[in-house]
Design an enzyme around this catalytic site. Structure first.
Site, PDB file in Angstrom:
ATOM      1  N   TYR A 439       0.868  -1.311  -0.053  1.00  0.00           N
ATOM      2  CA  TYR A 439      -0.122   0.130  -0.075  1.00  0.00           C
ATOM      3  C   TYR A 439       0.965   1.352   0.104  1.00  0.00           C
ATOM      4  CZ  TYR A 439      -0.212  -0.277   5.320  1.00  0.00           C
ATOM      5  OH  TYR A 439       0.163  -0.465   6.536  1.00  0.00           O
ATOM      6  N   GLU A 440       0.293   2.536  -0.476  1.00  0.00           N
ATOM      7  CA  GLU A 440       0.843   3.880  -0.471  1.00  0.00           C
ATOM      8  C   GLU A 440       1.803   3.621  -1.598  1.00  0.00           C
ATOM      9  OE1 GLU A 440      -0.294   6.297   0.957  1.00  0.00           O
ATOM     10  OE2 GLU A 440      -1.219   5.369   2.628  1.00  0.00           O
ATOM     11  N   GLY A 441       1.346   2.869  -2.592  1.00  0.00           N
ATOM     12  CA  GLY A 441       2.175   2.901  -4.048  1.00  0.00           C
ATOM     13  C   GLY A 441       3.078   1.474  -3.496  1.00  0.00           C
TER      14      GLY A 441
END
Lengths: 596, 250
Positions: A439-441
């Site tokens: 997550y978050e890229g």
């Protein structure tokens, strides 16, 4: 059941001895923040994490969140712990005093975050998301929005979320379909479905403030037509109290591999009233503000999990008697020797330790620069700190979370069969760590950010603060240093040379063929991180050598020994990474996709 | 009502205590130090009395080197209003000397209630509160597990060998706190910040007119003998034989 003890001495070593604590205090607004105050804050935060949050980690994982008819219930004990957390001010460490925060440096905030993540990463998601939403709103919101929402978010009475992902778009946010239709009163009606919304619904707070990416009816297609809106779960009355429901509902929660006590929600917006944050169609810019701090935060999650896994692995390696030391029994009076006598167990423990302590140094280094970038008055210092943080953000995010998966898996390995058994708690760290790489890229995206955006930006200007500092240090130290240090200096020179060579190769090849840069990205990010850790380990070894004979002999010797291990056994990976990078994209791209 | 709380900086309860190689004392170099847990309970009780409207001011006092200021700040973060630091280089003062210094501070401050931990976890003497009461000729209640202030009286429940005993003391009085009196709170971040701004006055034994005489000499410190592993015996007779002849306990 795993245990956790806040690593206060290691934190102090980094923020006081590796980095100069007085220069942090010299920044405007931090005059009061001396090392005594920092020590006290860390000690109390550590105590809270050890005794309130950690005992709920395993039970939270076992129980998970409950979903019933749109309502989410967090696991037993979370609500009381959340209330205590907020009352004790741990959600407001760095927030602006204008809105009720303590205005402390990010450096302190990140150290506190590490402890929260070690103790209970799932719990940390709830206040963590609020902080992300706070950051975006504080930077881009109108004064009215800020005074309406921020004070209650700082106290923790209200929480925040980041609503980006939709069923058909994760990484590629240009595909966002959620609609925002302007109303005559200046507000918008927001309609759409968001998925994977951490803390999207819960039973901890009176209101939930969603920050939502959406598209107005005549917005340009793709990423340039995305705007950011604030959409509260309940509307806020003129007097600031919580008002009517606002067409926001939770459709379901996900059943996940890890962070089970963190509610991951499907959130439906049905003509919900929302307000524009920042400029129309410039939503991505505001979202990146939120994401950049969130990405550093995810790196810290990886660090926190690595630390707690290491602590428990060490405890087990001391306790568990199995086999004999190969040369001579270590404890002849016992039926067998403790695990730590075995070279391979030592390899695992030291690998865990060297990555974890190195990453802690890296995290605090970046946090220090973040404080400089926020507060420094000298424009040159500010720019250079800004550049450094921008460059290091994808590295902190990806490398520290890759390490977390490696380290927590080694933790399981040291426990053998018991590591695979839930009761011991070691496998939870692996499962919790796994999401941090995604997550978050995803970490692949972080690598692309590094080579595609950060490296290229302003013709490589972002690279300069790091490259200059390392080469100056090497130049200065290679002239006069002890033999012990010289070996490490030689190692770092070699690895740094490889990083320079790889950087040149990617810059050159990438100009001709973008696939070349993308094919090298992940290996390059790792190479970069290993060199950064090498530089930090070298400096830590230098301090440990200088402090010999000043007491705490074991502590400093362990720093020196870990540094030597890092240089002998981990930093050499840079050679293999360089070879892989220089091999180019051909072997990736020539493969016939139908043959997969 | 003003409360004075005496506190001590001691080795942290979670630290494994080591003896110096020359056996001259416990090794305190670079060891984590903390507020004595019984003192923490005393501070907590004072803060609760203030929160309940029974007390108006809490003054914490400690005796020791500069580092002992950390413990005053910790007590202030819990809710004490101001601090007094009596500076001494020596960290191993006799209980009587400590009581004399505290007596002077109490005479200066004129509190209605003096709270102390029943003992410090380093030397475990359990003397200072009692000596202080004698020096001041104040009523005392030690090992308190409950403290109620009613007008000019403190009603204190104390833990004694035979169970619980309740005493009524006319104020001003000395109360020493036991483990079960309360559970100290978690310190709040805003309170840590506020504690930095609270008044901390420094004084010295000379200024208080007390000379630091030593009546106790520390000869030697030894770590307790390491416990030996047990043995298994074949029969009850063998066990009795061992207890009689080897262990010599029966």
């Amino acid at each position: 059941m795993p245990t956790y003890k806040a690593p206060l001495r290691d934190l102090q070593f980094v923020y006081k001895e590796l980095f100069d604590a007085t220069s942090l205090q010299a920044l405007p607004g931090f005059e009061e923040v001396d090392t005594d105050l920092t020590d006290t804050i860390l000690e109390e935060a550590g105590r809270f994490c050890e005794t309130v949050l950690q005992p709920l980690n395993q039970s939270g994982d076992e129980e998970g969140c409950h979903f019933n008819n749109g309502a989410v219930t967090t696991p037993k004990g979370f609500k009381a712990a959340y209330q205590a957390f907020c009352e004790n001010g741990w959600g407001a460490v760095t927030a602006d005093p204008t809105y009720g925060g303590q205005g402390l440096p990010k450096t302190i905030g990140m150290m506190v975050e590490e402890m929260i993540c070690s103790a209970n990463m799932s719990f940390g998601m709830y206040p963590g998301l609020t902080e992300g939403a706070y950051n975006a709103l504080a930077k881009f919101g109108t004064d009215e929005l800020k005074t309406t929402y921020l004070p209650k978010m700082v106290t923790g009475e209200w929480s925040g979320t980041m609503c980006l992902t939709e069923p058909h778009c994760g990484t590629d946010l240009g595909l966002v379909r959620t609609k925002a239709e302007p109303q005559s009163n200046g507000a918008y009606k927001v309609t759409g479905t968001k998925i994977f919304i951490s803390a999207g619904e819960q039973d901890l707070t009176d209101n939930i403030i969603h920050l939502v990416l959406a598209r107005t009816p005549d917005a340009p297609a793709g990423i340039k037509g995305i705007s950011l809106f604030i959409v509260p779960k309940y509307l806020v009355n003129a007097d600031g109290s919580v008002g009517a429901a606002n067409g926001v509902s939770c459709g379901s929660i996900e059943h996940k591999m890890g962070i089970k006590a963190s509610a991951t929600c499907v959130i439906n917006f049905d003509a919900a009233e929302g307000y524009l944050v920042g400029t129309l169609n410039k939503g991505m810019q505001a979202m990146f503000q939120m994401m950049n701090t969130a990405r550093l935060g995810v790196g810290i999650q990886g660090l926190g999990l690595s630390e707690v896994s290491y602590q428990n692995a060490v405890a087990y390696a001391r306790d568990r008697l199995q086999g004999r030391a190969l040369k001579a029994p270590f404890q002849p009076d016992k039926p067998a020797d403790p695990l730590f006598v075995h070279p391979d167990v030592r390899r695992m423990l030291l690998t865990m330790r060297a990555y974890t302590e190195g990453n802690r140094a890296l995290a605090i280094w970046v946090a220090r620069k973040l404080d400089e970038s926020n507060r420094a008055t000298d424009p040159k210092q500010k720019q250079s700190a800004d550049d450094f943080v921008a460059l290091m953000t994808p590295i902190v995010k990806a490398f520290m979370t890759d390490c977390a998966t490696d380290v927590t898996n080694l933790g399981v390995q040291i426990y053998g069969g018991h590591g695979f058994i839930r009761e011991w708690g070691m496998e939870q760290f692996v499962r919790d760590a796994r999401i941090t790489q995604i997550y978050e890229g995803t970490n692949g995206i972080q690598a692309l950010d590094l080579v595609g955006r950060k490296m290229a930006q302003n013709t490589g200007r972002l690279l300069r603060p790091f490259f200059h500092e390392v080469s100056e240090y090497l130049e200065q130290k290679s002239a006069d240093s002890s033999d012990e240090l010289q070996v490490m200096i030689g190692g770092l020179m070699k690895a740094f040379g490889r990083l320079q060579q790889a950087t040149g190769f990617i810059a050159q090849q990438g100009l001709k063929d973008p696939d070349e840069a993308a094919a090298a990205a992940t290996d390059y990010l790792r190479l970069f991180a290993l060199v950064a850790l090498g530089y930090l380990w070298l400096r830590m070894a230098e301090i440990a050598l200088a402090k010999q004979g000043e007491g705490e002999a074991e502590f400093y010797q362990a720093k020196l020994d870990t540094a030597q291990f890092y240089f002998a056994r981990l930093l050499p990976q840079t050679g293999a990474l360089l070879s892989a990078i220089l091999s180019g994209s051909q072997t990736l791209m020539q493969f016939n996709h139908e043959a997969f | 009502m003003k409360i004075v709380v005496a506190i001590k900086r001691v080795i942290d309860y979670s630290v494994k205590v080591r003896v110096k190689s020359d056996q001259s004392n416990v090794d305190l170099a670079n060891v984590k130090m903390a507020l004595n847990p019984f003192c923490e309970i005393a501070v907590e009780e004072a803060v609760r009395l203030k929160e309940a409207g029974k007390a108006t001011e809490i003054v914490v006092v400690t005796i020791g080197p500069k580092a002992a200021q950390d413990q005053i700040r910790a007590a202030m973060a819990m809710g004490a209003d101001r601090g007094i630091w009596v500076e001494t280089v020596d960290t191993e003062l006799d209980a009587l000397t400590v009581a004399k210094l505290l007596a002077k501070v109490v005479q200066n401050e004129q509190p209605q209630l003096v709270l102390l931990g029943k003992q410090a976890i380093d030397s475990d003497n359990n003397q200072t509160g009692q000596m202080l009461a004698a020096l001041l000729d104040y009523p005392q209640a030690t090992f308190a597990s409950k403290v109620v202030i009613e007008g000019n009286e403190a009603v204190v429940t104390r833990e004694i060998d035979g169970g619980l005993q309740t005493l009524g003391l006319t104020l001003p009085a000395i109360v020493t706190t036991d483990l079960r009196l309360n559970e100290p709170r978690y310190v709040k971040l805003p309170d840590i910040m506020k504690a930095k701004k609270k008044t901390l006055d420094a004084t010295t034994p000379e200024a208080l007119g007390v000379s630091l005489q030593k009546s106790i000499k520390l000869l030697k410190v030894e770590a307790p003998a390491e416990r030996q592993g047990g043995i298994k015996v074949e029969s009850v007779d063998a066990l009795i034989d061992c207890l009689k002849n080897k262990a010599r306990v029966i």
